[in-house]
Enzyme design. Structure first.
Site, PDB file in Angstrom:
ATOM      1  N   ARG A 104      30.404  46.406  49.072  1.00  0.00           N
ATOM      2  CA  ARG A 104      29.879  45.361  48.172  1.00  0.00           C
ATOM      3  C   ARG A 104      28.452  45.080  48.599  1.00  0.00           C
ATOM      4  NH1 ARG A 104      32.814  39.835  46.453  1.00  0.00           N
ATOM      5  NH2 ARG A 104      33.626  41.378  44.997  1.00  0.00           N
ATOM      6  N   HIS A 131      30.848  46.197  38.479  1.00  0.00           N
ATOM      7  CA  HIS A 131      32.024  45.792  39.256  1.00  0.00           C
ATOM      8  C   HIS A 131      33.233  46.602  38.744  1.00  0.00           C
ATOM      9  CE1 HIS A 131      34.479  43.570  41.862  1.00  0.00           C
ATOM     10  NE2 HIS A 131      34.490  42.394  41.293  1.00  0.00           N
ATOM     11  N   GLN A 134      37.098  45.790  39.387  1.00  0.00           N
ATOM     12  CA  GLN A 134      37.614  44.634  38.646  1.00  0.00           C
ATOM     13  C   GLN A 134      38.057  45.044  37.245  1.00  0.00           C
ATOM     14  OE1 GLN A 134      37.801  41.132  39.707  1.00  0.00           O
ATOM     15  NE2 GLN A 134      39.145  41.211  37.918  1.00  0.00           N
ATOM     16  N   ASP A 227      32.809  34.857  32.936  1.00  0.00           N
ATOM     17  CA  ASP A 227      32.480  35.010  34.358  1.00  0.00           C
ATOM     18  C   ASP A 227      31.505  33.889  34.709  1.00  0.00           C
ATOM     19  OD1 ASP A 227      32.058  36.032  36.932  1.00  0.00           O
ATOM     20  OD2 ASP A 227      30.647  37.587  36.280  1.00  0.00           O
ATOM     21  N   CYS A 270      37.348  37.026  36.298  1.00  0.00           N
ATOM     22  CA  CYS A 270      37.436  37.790  37.551  1.00  0.00           C
ATOM     23  C   CYS A 270      37.530  36.874  38.774  1.00  0.00           C
ATOM     24  CB  CYS A 270      36.263  38.744  37.667  1.00  0.00           C
ATOM     25  SG  CYS A 270      34.669  37.897  37.711  1.00  0.00           S
ATOM     26  N   ARG A 298      44.099  43.544  41.235  1.00  0.00           N
ATOM     27  CA  ARG A 298      43.055  44.181  42.048  1.00  0.00           C
ATOM     28  C   ARG A 298      43.711  45.076  43.095  1.00  0.00           C
ATOM     29  NH1 ARG A 298      38.099  41.734  42.688  1.00  0.00           N
ATOM     30  NH2 ARG A 298      37.603  43.627  43.836  1.00  0.00           N
TER      31      ARG A 298
END
Ligand code: NVA
Length: 318
Positions: A104, A131, A134, A227, A270, A298
């Site tokens: 990340r 991402h 996700q 988000d 998310c 996930r």
């Protein structure tokens, strides 16, 4: 025979067929959580974080442990990748001891540099631009709740220029969904990502629509997602993004906005969520929300993508 190492740096690093294969693998793994022992040894997977994390650290650590491996979690503040030593040198070091690398970080160019110098799979655990893990979890969640993917309609409202928007565009178009992004004119997705999503949609029978009006975006859709308006790394813009003059204010998923979607629509986020900003508590904590399934998925999606990448790359170190 030489095998080319496979990475998952952005959603379109896999083909539509491969995405479907990974999602099937995720569903199978979910029903038999300890059936896949790809990382038995235990083989080490290096998991580096340059940004904050909760779900991603937990789900990758659990995923790697379930696959029989050892999650070596590395704090980016200690490793200082690209500062203390070059990204290329870090890749060379990790490649000798790890079966895969999960990272990340900030700019997409950083993870591309890592992958360019790695002979083991590199997985994007979030960058400023994408991402992809996700989105696999989200697709698994949609499939569980709706029984299918292709042909469904999906709306994401909020920051159209962020990582989730870009990954939704690519990942959902790849599954043949009709993707609508509702976002202000000043937060449009990157044109190259948009073009790629349109090309994917043309292949899969999906479609891509960008609108400014949030009501138009969510009208009649099967899935609504949003988000945070302040992504990690953009904290300096907190006031302009989340303050009283936020350009995103009208994109907040209120009960009224949600009511414009199909009556059986599901809500995705998310996480972490900021109730009272991008989503009202009545929606995220209400009956249409599937965010806890999404969060759990996930784990299953990442087990599938890790074992798939290692298998395809011939990377088993035993
Ligand atoms: N766009 C958000 C996603 C968090 C999982 C961020 O980058 O902070």
């Amino acid at each position: 025979m030489t095998t080319t190492v496979r990475h998952f740096l952005r959603d379109d690093d896999i083909s539509p067929q491969e995405q479907a294969e990974i999602l099937d693998r995720a569903a199978a793994i979910k029903s038999r959580p300890f059936s896949d022992r790809t990382l038995e040894g235990p083989q080490v997977v290096a998991v580096l974080f340059d940004k904050q994390t909760l779900r991603t650290q937990v789900s990758f650590a659990a995923a790697i442990a379930h696959l029989g491996g050892f999650p070596l979690v590395i704090d980016g503040k200690l490793a200082q990748v690209g500062v203390r030593e070059s990204i290329a040198d870090v890749a060379r070091v990790l490649t000798r001891e790890a079966t895969a690398i999960v990272w990340r970080t900030y700019g997409q160019e950083r993870i591309e540099e890592m992958a360019a110098h790695s002979s083991v799979p590199v997985v994007n655990a979030l960058t400023d631009e994408f991402h992809p893990c996700q989105i696999l979890a989200d697709l698994l969640t949609i499939k569980e709740h709706k029984g299918r993917l292709a042909g469904l309609s999906f709306a994401y409202v909020g920051d159209g220029a962020n990582n989730m928007s870009h990954s939704y565009l690519l990942g959902m178009a790849m599954s043949g969904l009709h993707v609508r992004i509702g976002t202000p004119a000043t937060y449009q997705p990157h044109p190259s990502v948009l073009a790629r999503a349109r090309a994917l949609a043309a292949e899969t029978g999906g479609s891509v629509t960008i609108v400014e009006d949030p009501a138009e975006a969510v009208a009649g859709v099967d899935v609504v997602a949003t988000d945070t308006w302040v992504s990690m790394g953009f904290e300096k813009e907190k006031e302009s993004r989340q303050g009283s003059t936020s350009p995103f204010a009208r994109y907040a998923v209120s009960a009224e906005l949600m009511a414009l979607a199909a009556s059986d629509a599901i809500f995705l986020h998310c996480l972490p969520a900021y109730r009272g900003f991008e989503v009202d508590a009545s929606v995220i904590d209400g009956p249409q929300s599937v965010v806890w399934d999404e969060s759990e998925n996930r784990l299953h999606a990442q087990k599938a993508v890790l074992s798939w990448l290692v298998e395809k790359s011939g990377g088993d170190r035993r």
